[in-house]
Design a protein around this motif. Structure first.
Motif, short mmCIF file in Angstrom:
data_model
loop_
_atom_site.label_atom_id
_atom_site.label_comp_id
_atom_site.label_asym_id
_atom_site.label_seq_id
_atom_site.Cartn_x
_atom_site.Cartn_y
_atom_site.Cartn_z
N ALA A 163 0.83 -1.20 0.00
CA ALA A 163 0.00 0.00 0.00
C ALA A 163 0.86 1.25 0.00
O ALA A 163 0.56 2.24 -0.68
CB ALA A 163 -0.93 -0.01 1.22
N THR A 164 1.96 1.19 0.77
CA THR A 164 2.88 2.33 0.82
C THR A 164 3.52 2.57 -0.55
O THR A 164 3.63 3.72 -1.00
CB THR A 164 3.98 2.10 1.87
N ALA A 165 3.95 1.48 -1.19
CA ALA A 165 4.57 1.60 -2.51
C ALA A 165 3.58 2.17 -3.53
O ALA A 165 3.95 3.00 -4.37
CB ALA A 165 5.08 0.24 -2.97
N THR A 166 2.32 1.72 -3.45
CA THR A 166 1.29 2.21 -4.36
C THR A 166 1.05 3.69 -4.14
O THR A 166 0.90 4.47 -5.10
CB THR A 166 -0.02 1.43 -4.16
N ARG A 167 1.03 4.09 -2.87
CA ARG A 167 0.80 5.50 -2.55
C ARG A 167 1.96 6.37 -3.04
O ARG A 167 1.75 7.44 -3.60
CB ARG A 167 0.63 5.66 -1.04
N ARG A 168 3.18 5.90 -2.87
CA ARG A 168 4.35 6.65 -3.34
C ARG A 168 4.35 6.77 -4.85
O ARG A 168 4.70 7.82 -5.39
CB ARG A 168 5.63 5.95 -2.87
N ALA A 169 3.97 5.69 -5.55
CA ALA A 169 3.92 5.73 -7.01
C ALA A 169 2.88 6.75 -7.48
O ALA A 169 3.11 7.48 -8.45
CB ALA A 169 3.59 4.35 -7.56
N ALA A 170 1.74 6.82 -6.78
CA ALA A 170 0.70 7.78 -7.13
C ALA A 170 1.17 9.21 -6.89
O ALA A 170 0.91 10.11 -7.69
CB ALA A 170 -0.57 7.49 -6.32
N MET A 171 1.88 9.42 -5.78
CA MET A 171 2.42 10.75 -5.47
C MET A 171 3.45 11.18 -6.51
O MET A 171 3.48 12.34 -6.93
CB MET A 171 3.04 10.74 -4.07
N LEU A 172 4.26 10.24 -6.95
CA LEU A 172 5.28 10.55 -7.94
C LEU A 172 4.63 10.90 -9.28
O LEU A 172 5.06 11.84 -9.96
CB LEU A 172 6.23 9.35 -8.11
N LYS A 173 3.59 10.17 -9.65
CA LYS A 173 2.88 10.43 -10.90
C LYS A 173 2.30 11.84 -10.88
O LYS A 173 2.36 12.57 -11.87
CB LYS A 173 1.78 9.39 -11.11
N THR A 174 1.75 12.24 -9.74
CA THR A 174 1.19 13.58 -9.60
C THR A 174 2.29 14.63 -9.67
O THR A 174 2.14 15.67 -10.32
CB THR A 174 0.44 13.71 -8.26
N ALA A 175 3.43 14.35 -9.02
CA ALA A 175 4.55 15.29 -9.01
C ALA A 175 5.12 15.50 -10.40
O ALA A 175 5.56 16.61 -10.73
CB ALA A 175 5.64 14.79 -8.06
N PHE A 176 5.12 14.49 -11.25
CA PHE A 176 5.63 14.62 -12.60
C PHE A 176 4.84 15.63 -13.42
O PHE A 176 5.39 16.36 -14.24
CB PHE A 176 5.62 13.27 -13.31
N GLY A 177 3.53 15.67 -13.20
CA GLY A 177 2.70 16.59 -13.96
C GLY A 177 2.35 16.04 -15.33
O GLY A 177 2.85 14.99 -15.75
N PRO A 178 1.49 16.75 -16.06
CA PRO A 178 0.98 16.23 -17.35
C PRO A 178 2.03 16.09 -18.45
O PRO A 178 1.96 15.15 -19.24
CB PRO A 178 -0.11 17.24 -17.74
N VAL A 179 2.99 17.02 -18.54
CA VAL A 179 3.96 16.98 -19.63
C VAL A 179 4.89 15.78 -19.50
O VAL A 179 5.07 15.00 -20.44
CB VAL A 179 4.78 18.29 -19.70
#
Length: 208
Positions: free
Chosen positions: A9-25
């Protein structure tokens, strides 16, 4: 929740946070199969390199804080410390496996990172000849060297095609019906041989 379930769950949450941090471009570039590299420079400039088009500067300007957040999230994903005493982060992005290299001050004037995407498919030596990147005579020399089991050293600058050529040669080796052992620190090499043993080196131990 069990320990294994909590870690997942922690790994999934971190992956989601990273995806958001990357932004759309950057997110779109990671999904684009023509993209080979994404670079965020210390001055905030964002460059994307595409196959057949080369390196292009994007209109998006990244803030130092956003770049640093991405680097720290990647460091957190691999359980590494990231601060002024440990300013370099080398890792693979979660799930997709792109090669990530991030740096913080004092080794750079501001946070910066590079993302190298692994090749989706290996080019044959014939493709090199068809695109005039290699002559037919050169391709025959390489095929003959492989048949004779000779050592081949591949050397060149960044983005000069070292890994692409290595994968082309591995494709030829894979046709020989031999047992193949591949050692690498990041997943960038591909071989279609039926009997391949792949070993990953320890972090910090690079094979070039």
């Amino acid at each position: 929740m069990s320990g294994a379930g909590s870690d997942k769950a922690t790994a999934t949450r971190r992956a989601a946070m990273l995806k958001t941090a990357f932004g759309p471009v950057i997110g779109a570039a990671l999904e684009d199969e023509t993209v080979s590299e994404i670079m965020a420079n210390p001055d905030g400039a964002l460059f994307i390199e595409r196959l057949g088009k080369g390196r292009e500067r994007q209109q998006t300007q990244m803030q130092a804080g956003d770049v640093e957040r991405i680097i720290r999230l990647v460091a957190s994903h691999i359980g590494e410390i990231c601060d002024r005493n440990h300013p370099i982060v080398s890792a693979e992005l979660p799930s997709s496996g792109e090669r990530f290299e991030g740096v913080l001050p004092p080794v750079s004037v501001a946070p910066a990172f590079s993302i190298r995407k692994p090749a989706r498919r290996a080019m044959s030596l014939g493709c090199w000849v068809e695109t005039s990147a290699m002559t037919r005579a050169q391709a025959l020399i390489l095929q003959a060297a492989i048949a004779r089991r000779e050592n081949i050293l591949i050397s060149g600058g960044t983005s000069s095609g070292k890994t692409t050529l290595a994968n082309s040669l591995l494709s030829e080796i894979g046709k020989q019906g031999e047992r193949i052992l591949i050692l690498e620190d990041m997943r960038e090499l591909h071989c279609k041989a039926e009997d391949v043993v792949s070993l990953r080196t320890a972090p910090g131990v690079g094979l070039e």
